[in-house]
Design an enzyme around this catalytic site. Structure first.
Site, PDB file in Angstrom:
ATOM      1  N   HIS A 201     -24.816  -4.668  24.667  1.00 31.54           N
ATOM      2  CA  HIS A 201     -25.289  -3.763  25.711  1.00 31.54           C
ATOM      3  C   HIS A 201     -24.500  -2.461  25.709  1.00 31.54           C
ATOM      4  O   HIS A 201     -23.478  -2.319  25.022  1.00 31.54           O
ATOM      5  CB  HIS A 201     -25.182  -4.434  27.081  1.00 31.54           C
ATOM      6  N   CYS A 214     -18.694  -9.822  25.646  1.00 30.44           N
ATOM      7  CA  CYS A 214     -19.912  -9.158  25.197  1.00 30.44           C
ATOM      8  C   CYS A 214     -19.579  -8.121  24.127  1.00 30.44           C
ATOM      9  O   CYS A 214     -18.409  -7.856  23.836  1.00 30.44           O
ATOM     10  CB  CYS A 214     -20.626  -8.500  26.372  1.00 30.44           C
TER      11      CYS A 214
END
Length: 278
Positions: A201, A214
Site C-alpha cells: 500500500h 506491510c
C-alpha cells in the site's frame, strides 16, 4: 540590594546557557545516538557495491530539489526515501553518475521463477525494492519499505486476494493522531495465523524498513492530502502498481471499497532486512 543580586544571578544563568550550550542555536546535526539511522550512507544494499556514490550531509536550507534539480527523483529512489523525510542533519547517498543512476534498479531484468505467471510481484527486503514482472520479465520497479526489525514482513510466495483503494489502518494512526493511518491502493497478499493482514500500500518511505509488516510504496498524493506536503506530488508508485496488478483493466469497476479477488498476481517476499554499518 536584594533585587540587584537576584538580577545578577538571572543574567549569570542566561549567560551560561548561551556560552555552554551553543548547540541550541547552531546548525542542526545528526543525533550522536542515531536512533533513527539518519546516516543513510551506513545502509548496505548489495546492488550498490558496483555503483559509485558519495555521502552528502544535508545542510540547513538544502533540499533534494535545490541540490539536484530534476534529478532529485533519482537521488530519492537511490536512498529509498521520500522528500518529506529528508531534513538538515541527515546524510544521504548521492550517485556519482546521476545520468546513469536514472535507470538504476536492483531487481533482475528476468526472473525465472516468475515465468509461469502472467503477472508476478517480487519484493526484495535486502534491497528494499519491489518489481513487477510479466512472464518472467521486469516491466517496472520501485523502492519499497518493508517491516522494521521485530515486525519483519513474512517471507514466502503468496497471492493477492483482495484490493481496497481507500483502505486505512485499523491499528495505527497518523503522527498527529488526527485519524487512522492511510493505506491507499492497498493489495492484501497474506493473512497470518494471528489473523493479522499484510498489504502492499501507499505509505511514507523514510529510507529504511519502517512498517509493522506491510510493504509500502511512494505516494506523494496521499502525503499531500494527509500532511499538506509536497505541494506538487510526483512519486505515485503505489497507484502504478495497484493499476497494473488489480486495476479496472484487470477486474470490474473499482468502487474503492474492500473487494476480494481471484486469480490475482503472485507475490514473493525474499531476503532479510538490510545491514546497518556501525
Amino acid at each position: 540590594m536584594l533585587r540587584k543580586i537576584l538580577m545578577f544571578v538571572v543574567l549569570a544563568v542566561l549567560f551560561s546557557i548561551v556560552v555552554y550550550h551553543p548547540a541550541a542555536t547552531s546548525e542542526p546535526g545528526p543525533n550522536p545516538q542515531d536512533p533513527a539511522k539518519e546516516d543513510l550512507s551506513r545502509v548496505e544494499y548489495p546492488s550498490l557495491t558496483k555503483v559509485p556514490w558519495r555521502a552528502h550531509f544535508m545542510e540547513p536550507q538544502e533540499t533534494l530539489e535545490s541540490l539536484f534539480g530534476a534529478d532529485w527523483v533519482t537521488v530519492a529512489r537511490f536512498n529509498r526515501i521520500d522528500r518529506r523525510h529528508v531534513y538538515p542533519g541527515m546524510t544521504i547517498k548521492v550517485p556519482v553518475d546521476l545520468v546513469a543512476a536514472r535507470s538504476y534498479t536492483p531487481m533482475p531484468a528476468e526472473y525465472p521463477e516468475a515465468k509461469r505467471y502472467g503477472k508476478y510481484i517480487l519484493i526484495d527486503m535486502t534491497e528494499q525494492w519491489m518489481g513487477a514482472y510479466e512472464n518472467g520479465k521486469l516491466k517496472f520497479s520501485a523502492p519499497a519499505a518493508t517491516g522494521a526489525p521485530g515486525h519483519e514482513t513474512p517471507v514466502g510466495v503468496f497471492h493477492i486476494d483482495a484490493r481496497h483503494r481507500n483502505h486505512t489502518s485499523s491499528l495505527y494512526k497518523t503522527e498527529d493522531e488526527s485519524g487512522q493511518y492511510p493505506m491507499d491502493n492497498a493489495m492484501r497478499f497474506h493473512i497470518g495465523p494471528d489473523n493479522v493482514s499484510y498489504w502492499i500500500h501507499a505509505r511514507d518511505l523514510p529510507g529504511k524498513p519502517a512498517s509493522h509488516g506491510c510493504v509500502g510504496l511512494y505516494d506523494e498524493g496521499m502525503q499531500n492530502r494527509v500532511y499538506g506536503i509536497p505541494d506538487k506530488p510526483q512519486l505515485i508508485d503505489s497507484q502504478k502498481f495497484y493499476a497494473w496488478a488489480v486495476g479496472e483493466n484487470e477486474y470490474d469497476e473499482d468502487t474503492g471499497d474492500l473487494e476480494e479477488l481471484e486469480d490475482a498476481p503472485a507475490v514473493e517476499v525474499r531476503g532479510t532486512n538490510p545491514v546497518y554499518r556501525k
